[in-house]
Design a protein around this motif. Structure first.
Motif, PDB file in Angstrom:
ATOM      1  N   ARG A  38       0.847  -1.129  -0.033  1.00  0.00           N
ATOM      2  CA  ARG A  38      -0.145   0.055   0.076  1.00  0.00           C
ATOM      3  C   ARG A  38       0.911   1.398   0.010  1.00  0.00           C
ATOM      4  N   ARG A  39       1.945   1.289   0.823  1.00  0.00           N
ATOM      5  CA  ARG A  39       2.890   2.423   0.870  1.00  0.00           C
ATOM      6  C   ARG A  39       3.533   2.671  -0.608  1.00  0.00           C
ATOM      7  N   THR A  72       0.787   4.081  -2.797  1.00  0.00           N
ATOM      8  CA  THR A  72       0.529   5.654  -2.360  1.00  0.00           C
ATOM      9  C   THR A  72       1.734   6.524  -3.096  1.00  0.00           C
ATOM     10  N   THR A  79       0.956   9.425  -5.950  1.00  0.00           N
ATOM     11  CA  THR A  79       1.442  10.993  -5.712  1.00  0.00           C
ATOM     12  C   THR A  79       2.140  11.621  -6.882  1.00  0.00           C
ATOM     13  N   LEU A 111      -1.715  10.503   4.426  1.00  0.00           N
ATOM     14  CA  LEU A 111      -2.081   8.990   4.082  1.00  0.00           C
ATOM     15  C   LEU A 111      -1.596   7.899   5.102  1.00  0.00           C
ATOM     16  N   ALA A 165      -3.733   5.764   7.889  1.00  0.00           N
ATOM     17  CA  ALA A 165      -3.488   4.235   8.082  1.00  0.00           C
ATOM     18  C   ALA A 165      -3.392   3.555   9.190  1.00  0.00           C
TER      19      ALA A 165
END
Length: 360
Positions: A5-6, A9, A13, A48, A52
């Motif tokens: 997920r990181r 993201t 971006t 974000l 989380a």
């Protein structure tokens, strides 16, 4: 937030930043707009990641304890050729298995010197509770049953440990297995013998109590089988009268005596010219009547039909508890047979009819 997920993201971006840069160059944004865009690109991933982590919350205590708890130590011990009782006396099952166990938290000051003994005792008690209720005829089936019963960890009676068993085998001693096989063969042979005996009893009962009960029953039976040969039935009345009299160990009725004389080829004379009869045997035996019957049929001495019919008649007489008369008939006509060229239709039909009757 997970590593995947990181990465996603950061990628989104950067992609959004490139799209915004292209749009700014195309639209010729002012300088302050580029400063706002740079601040957003830097602050957005951080926000974000923070959101989380707050949504995930702290790790549960139970999970942490599971990660740090010491693994349960399991031990095993192999037992072989242990005799366990069956439902039958003196027939034991031979039991073998691998016993597994683990110790529970001991009480303060409680020392267990031989945990393997407690585990084996617990498994054998559970196995014995099953085997003593089973017959020793199907050890392989019992083996699978015990594999299921002993597959769970259960505490022993003292509560010090939990035990189970695997690799279970159940057999019988070889001499016991041979004895059981012999008993099974004897039971099967006995069942066949009783079936044959019942069949023979039913056959004799049918001949004695139905077909040859009296001359009238024999005639009705004969007509039922040969309804298209009425004349032949009339011709064989003397034969049927002799046969029923011999089967019932009785004299031929006087009203049928002339039929027997005709069968012998000696018609009875008229009453006015009938000579005085010769002195008769004061006490004729069933064998004598049967001999006259055979002679009237032309079954001479040595004819296989004499001995065969005599045996059938003897069995019928014996079924009526006339053993002495039956022995006399069988002894009188028990001789080596000489097979003739053909047999009579009457004898053949009687035997076939008796042999196809249902059992009682």
């Amino acid at each position: 937030m997970t590593t995947a997920r990181r990465t996603t993201t950061v990628f989104l971006t950067v992609l959004c930043g490139l799209l915004a840069t292209i749009a700014g160059l195309a639209q010729q944004w002012p300088a302050w707009a580029w400063a706002v865009l740079a601040a957003l690109l830097i602050a957005l991933p951080a926000l974000l990641f923070r959101a989380a982590s707050l949504r995930r919350g702290p790790m549960p205590v139970s999970f942490e304890e599971q990660r740090t708890a010491a693994p349960v130590e399991r031990n095993e011990h192999r037992i072989s050729h242990v005799a366990l009782p069956s439902q039958w006396a003196d027939y034991d099952f031979v039991f073998s298995a691998t016993v597994r166990w683990y110790l529970l938290s001991p009480e303060p000051g409680d020392l267990i010197l031989n945990p393997a003994g407690l585990a084996v005792e617990a498994v054998l008690e559970r196995a014995r509770a099953v085997t003593e209720k089973r017959e020793p005829t199907r050890p392989s089936l019992l083996q699978h049953e015990l594999s299921g019963v002993l597959s769970r960890m259960l505490p022993d009676l003292t509560g010090h440990l939990q035990a189970m068993a695997e690799d279970v085998t159940v057999t019988l001693l070889q001499p016991d297995q041979e004895r059981l096989d012999k008993l099974a063969d004897v039971r099967k042979d006995k069942a066949v013998w009783e079936h044959q005996r019942t069949y023979e009893q039913s056959k004799r009962q049918y001949l004695g109590e139905d077909v040859l009960k009296d001359t009238g029953s024999a005639v009705v039976w004969w007509l039922a089988k040969h309804d298209e040969h009425v004349e032949k039935t009339v011709t064989d009345l003397g034969l049927l009268a002799q046969l029923t009299s011999a089967a019932n160990d009785s004299d031929i009725p006087e009203r049928l005596q002339h039929l027997v004389d005709e069968q012998l080829g000696h018609p009875a004379p008229a009453p006015s010219t009938m000579p005085d009869p010769l002195p008769a045997d004061p006490d004729p035996q069933p064998a004598d009547h049967l001999a006259d019957f055979f002679d009237s049929m032309g079954y001479t001495a040595g004819d296989v039909r004499r001995s065969f019919l005599a045996k059938q008649v003897a069995d019928l007489i014996r079924a009526q508890d006339q053993d002495e008369a039956a022995d006399d008939v069988q002894r009188r006509f028990d001789q080596p047979p000489s097979f003739p060229a053909d047999t009579t239709e009457t004898l053949h039909d009687i035997e076939n009819e008796a042999g196809h009757q249902p059992e009682s």
